[in-house]
Motif scaffolding. Structure first.
Motif, PDB file in Angstrom:
ATOM      1  N   ALA A  67       2.396  55.865 110.605  1.00  0.00           N
ATOM      2  CA  ALA A  67       3.341  56.549 109.595  1.00  0.00           C
ATOM      3  C   ALA A  67       4.611  55.888 109.291  1.00  0.00           C
ATOM      4  O   ALA A  67       5.166  56.121 108.043  1.00  0.00           O
ATOM      5  CB  ALA A  67       3.632  58.141 110.097  1.00  0.00           C
ATOM      6  N   ALA A  68       5.329  55.373 110.275  1.00  0.00           N
ATOM      7  CA  ALA A  68       6.498  54.733 110.127  1.00  0.00           C
ATOM      8  C   ALA A  68       6.559  53.502 109.215  1.00  0.00           C
ATOM      9  O   ALA A  68       7.070  53.269 108.250  1.00  0.00           O
ATOM     10  CB  ALA A  68       7.084  54.315 111.527  1.00  0.00           C
ATOM     11  N   ALA A  69       5.313  52.657 109.424  1.00  0.00           N
ATOM     12  CA  ALA A  69       5.129  51.674 108.426  1.00  0.00           C
ATOM     13  C   ALA A  69       4.812  52.087 106.925  1.00  0.00           C
ATOM     14  O   ALA A  69       5.434  51.380 106.182  1.00  0.00           O
ATOM     15  CB  ALA A  69       3.961  50.695 109.221  1.00  0.00           C
ATOM     16  N   ALA A  70       4.185  53.077 106.981  1.00  0.00           N
ATOM     17  CA  ALA A  70       3.653  53.596 105.625  1.00  0.00           C
ATOM     18  C   ALA A  70       5.043  54.031 105.062  1.00  0.00           C
ATOM     19  O   ALA A  70       5.015  54.106 103.801  1.00  0.00           O
ATOM     20  CB  ALA A  70       2.445  54.527 105.749  1.00  0.00           C
ATOM     21  N   LEU A  71       5.636  54.965 105.496  1.00  0.00           N
ATOM     22  CA  LEU A  71       6.846  55.713 104.964  1.00  0.00           C
ATOM     23  C   LEU A  71       8.011  55.007 104.579  1.00  0.00           C
ATOM     24  O   LEU A  71       9.038  55.533 103.657  1.00  0.00           O
ATOM     25  CB  LEU A  71       7.156  56.996 105.643  1.00  0.00           C
ATOM     26  CG  LEU A  71       5.864  58.125 105.812  1.00  0.00           C
ATOM     27  CD1 LEU A  71       6.199  58.978 107.004  1.00  0.00           C
ATOM     28  CD2 LEU A  71       5.958  58.535 104.399  1.00  0.00           C
ATOM     29  N   ARG A  72       8.458  53.996 105.337  1.00  0.00           N
ATOM     30  CA  ARG A  72       9.543  53.228 105.171  1.00  0.00           C
ATOM     31  C   ARG A  72       9.727  52.793 103.642  1.00  0.00           C
ATOM     32  O   ARG A  72      10.839  52.859 103.171  1.00  0.00           O
ATOM     33  CB  ARG A  72       9.544  52.020 105.870  1.00  0.00           C
ATOM     34  CG  ARG A  72       9.757  52.093 107.318  1.00  0.00           C
ATOM     35  CD  ARG A  72      10.211  50.785 108.117  1.00  0.00           C
ATOM     36  NE  ARG A  72       9.987  51.160 109.543  1.00  0.00           N
ATOM     37  CZ  ARG A  72       9.119  50.804 110.465  1.00  0.00           C
ATOM     38  NH1 ARG A  72       8.014  50.073 109.938  1.00  0.00           N
ATOM     39  NH2 ARG A  72       9.207  51.008 111.633  1.00  0.00           N
ATOM     40  N   ARG A  73       8.664  52.382 102.879  1.00  0.00           N
ATOM     41  CA  ARG A  73       8.847  51.953 101.420  1.00  0.00           C
ATOM     42  C   ARG A  73       9.254  53.200 100.766  1.00  0.00           C
ATOM     43  O   ARG A  73      10.218  53.021  99.902  1.00  0.00           O
ATOM     44  CB  ARG A  73       7.734  51.156 101.106  1.00  0.00           C
ATOM     45  CG  ARG A  73       7.899  50.176  99.765  1.00  0.00           C
ATOM     46  CD  ARG A  73       6.663  49.732  99.497  1.00  0.00           C
ATOM     47  NE  ARG A  73       6.137  48.820 100.295  1.00  0.00           N
ATOM     48  CZ  ARG A  73       4.998  47.841 100.103  1.00  0.00           C
ATOM     49  NH1 ARG A  73       4.583  47.940  99.007  1.00  0.00           N
ATOM     50  NH2 ARG A  73       4.723  47.194 100.989  1.00  0.00           N
ATOM     51  N   PRO A  74       8.394  54.254 100.601  1.00  0.00           N
ATOM     52  CA  PRO A  74       8.530  55.161  99.530  1.00  0.00           C
ATOM     53  C   PRO A  74      10.008  55.935 100.111  1.00  0.00           C
ATOM     54  O   PRO A  74      10.712  56.374  99.145  1.00  0.00           O
ATOM     55  CB  PRO A  74       7.311  56.198  99.727  1.00  0.00           C
ATOM     56  CG  PRO A  74       6.659  56.079 100.979  1.00  0.00           C
ATOM     57  CD  PRO A  74       6.923  54.369 101.167  1.00  0.00           C
ATOM     58  N   LEU A  75      10.355  56.189 101.243  1.00  0.00           N
ATOM     59  CA  LEU A  75      11.449  56.758 101.721  1.00  0.00           C
ATOM     60  C   LEU A  75      12.674  56.053 101.210  1.00  0.00           C
ATOM     61  O   LEU A  75      13.883  56.448 101.448  1.00  0.00           O
ATOM     62  CB  LEU A  75      11.338  57.435 103.115  1.00  0.00           C
ATOM     63  CG  LEU A  75      10.370  58.564 103.263  1.00  0.00           C
ATOM     64  CD1 LEU A  75      10.336  58.947 104.511  1.00  0.00           C
ATOM     65  CD2 LEU A  75      10.358  59.692 102.188  1.00  0.00           C
ATOM     66  N   ARG A  76      12.470  54.865 101.799  1.00  0.00           N
ATOM     67  CA  ARG A  76      13.640  53.888 101.558  1.00  0.00           C
ATOM     68  C   ARG A  76      14.674  54.257 102.407  1.00  0.00           C
ATOM     69  O   ARG A  76      15.807  54.010 102.400  1.00  0.00           O
ATOM     70  CB  ARG A  76      14.130  53.533 100.128  1.00  0.00           C
ATOM     71  CG  ARG A  76      13.039  53.357  99.024  1.00  0.00           C
ATOM     72  CD  ARG A  76      13.851  53.288  97.383  1.00  0.00           C
ATOM     73  NE  ARG A  76      14.799  51.914  97.411  1.00  0.00           N
ATOM     74  CZ  ARG A  76      15.360  51.674  96.280  1.00  0.00           C
ATOM     75  NH1 ARG A  76      15.007  52.359  95.254  1.00  0.00           N
ATOM     76  NH2 ARG A  76      16.011  50.670  96.208  1.00  0.00           N
ATOM     77  N   ARG A  77      14.032  54.288 103.789  1.00  0.00           N
ATOM     78  CA  ARG A  77      15.097  54.458 104.748  1.00  0.00           C
ATOM     79  C   ARG A  77      14.473  53.969 106.050  1.00  0.00           C
ATOM     80  O   ARG A  77      13.318  53.670 106.224  1.00  0.00           O
ATOM     81  CB  ARG A  77      15.324  55.987 105.113  1.00  0.00           C
ATOM     82  CG  ARG A  77      14.310  56.901 105.235  1.00  0.00           C
ATOM     83  CD  ARG A  77      14.935  58.271 105.678  1.00  0.00           C
ATOM     84  NE  ARG A  77      15.442  58.916 104.325  1.00  0.00           N
ATOM     85  CZ  ARG A  77      16.579  59.410 104.234  1.00  0.00           C
ATOM     86  NH1 ARG A  77      17.353  59.118 105.084  1.00  0.00           N
ATOM     87  NH2 ARG A  77      16.887  59.900 103.137  1.00  0.00           N
TER      88      ARG A  77
END
Length: 375
Positions: A67-77
């Motif tokens: 989840a961390a690897a997947a969400l960094r790009r859409p959340l930009r954080r």
């Protein structure tokens, strides 16, 4: 390969096969609890300095890795995945900066000692840093067990939100299967609500995999001595989970490893021989996929190990984080087939109790004293 009776009658078999239905049930849960979840998350996500820490133990930790690897790009954080086993052992290295924190805890049962200790330690250290973390640590608990200690402790707790998953995801088998994929899907949808529209595509694709389960099971007939799973980005976390599934369900009779396609050349490739199965988890990202292709070409040219590509049709247009949810299904089928091929009982591969479904024997030490001061 024909499916042995001991596979089809196990709880683990049923929990693998129930996953498309569990994901559809999760969709209903998120639809119903969506407004309350958004009321909790949106003010936190509006803070540009918010640090999100994803945590869990074992398979639950790998949920955080993906989840961390997947969400960094859409959340930009910033998102950090820190296993509870690391957090509990050295909490001051995790909570050491004056940034607001959202701790996301993943737990099948919620009764693992480290799961409970991690949230308590986070609160204790936030109190120690009260001048810098004025509103403390916030907690999002994603769990499969309504009566687990983590859910019971945090449901009415301040600055906490418990997202309880469908009851059937509280797997009764030894290995986490439907709990793993449903917690991962819940996290992705919680932070990117648009992913709710992708649940049906995932469920349909996974159903097709389950309908032709024998295709993947043939890869471990006869069972290899070693299995290596390779993946990049979010799929590196899935490779880690895949290796653990094989190791758990075969009670260590098949040695299992994981790495990235690029990292594998830097020493770990030394374990490859003619008794090794290498499984590549292909990325949907065109750039990342080039490295998958390179390692496949290299391994096939070596002509030493058996090399397979684990793919699931019907996932077109989905990012790797979501694809990992469906890709986990053939991984679980492979591990289940290897378990039976070795003569193990999938629901209880360690009848002597040397490894347990919920970890036992962990002593949580007090944070103060015994050298626990600031470093």
């Amino acid at each position: 390969m024909s499916t042995p009776t001991s596979t089809t009658t196990s709880a683990t078999h049923g929990e693998v096969h129930q996953q498309p239905g569990a994901w559809r049930a999760l969709h209903r849960v998120l639809r119903d609890r969506g407004p309350a979840l958004r009321a909790f998350l949106d003010p936190l996500l509006a803070r540009p300095d918010l640090r999100i820490v994803l945590t869990g133990a074992g398979t639950s930790a790998f949920v955080g890795d993906i989840a961390a690897a997947a969400l960094r790009r859409p959340l930009r954080r910033r998102l950090d995945s820190v296993p509870t086993t690391d957090l509990v052992a050295d909490p001051r290295s995790v909570f050491c900066e004056p940034a607001p924190v959202l701790l996301v805890s993943f737990a099948r049962s919620g009764d693992s000692p480290e799961s409970v200790a991690a949230v308590n330690l986070a609160d204790d250290l936030a109190d120690d840093l009260a001048d810098e973390l004025a509103d403390g640590v916030h907690h999002l608990v994603i769990t499969c067990h309504a009566h687990g200690r983590l859910a019971l402790d945090r449901t009415a707790a301040e600055r906490s939100f418990v997202l309880l998953l469908p009851e059937q995801t509280h797997d009764t088998g030894f290995a986490m299967t439907s709990s793993f994929t449903t917690m991962l899907l819940a996290a992705l949808c919680a932070f990117v609500p648009a992913h709710l529209d992708d649940v049906e595509q995932l469920a349909t694709a996974a159903t097709a995999v389950l309908d032709r389960a024998g295709t993947t099971e043939e890869w471990v007939d006869p069972p290899p001595q070693r299995v290596v799973f390779l993946g990049s980005g979010p799929l590196l976390g899935l490779a880690h989970e895949a290796a653990l599934k094989v190791l758990e369900l075969t009670a260590g009779r098949t040695a299992a490893f994981h790495d990235s396609p690029l990292g594998f050349r830097h020493g770990p490739k030394a374990l490859v021989d003619d008794r090794t199965l290498v499984v590549v988890l292909p990325s949907a990202d065109p750039y990342t996929a080039r490295y998958d292709d390179d390692i496949l070409t290299e391994l096939r040219a070596d002509a030493t190990a058996r090399v397979e590509v684990l793919d699931v049709p019907g996932l077109d247009g989905l990012p790797d984080g979501l694809r990992a949810v469906a890709l986990a299904v053939p991984v679980q089928l492979l591990a289940l087939a290897a378990s039976v091929a070795h003569g193990c009982t999938p629901d209880d591969p360690f009848p002597a109790g040397t490894v347990n479904r919920v970890v036992r024997g962990v002593r949580i030490h007090p944070l103060t004293g015994g050298g626990g001061g600031a470093r």
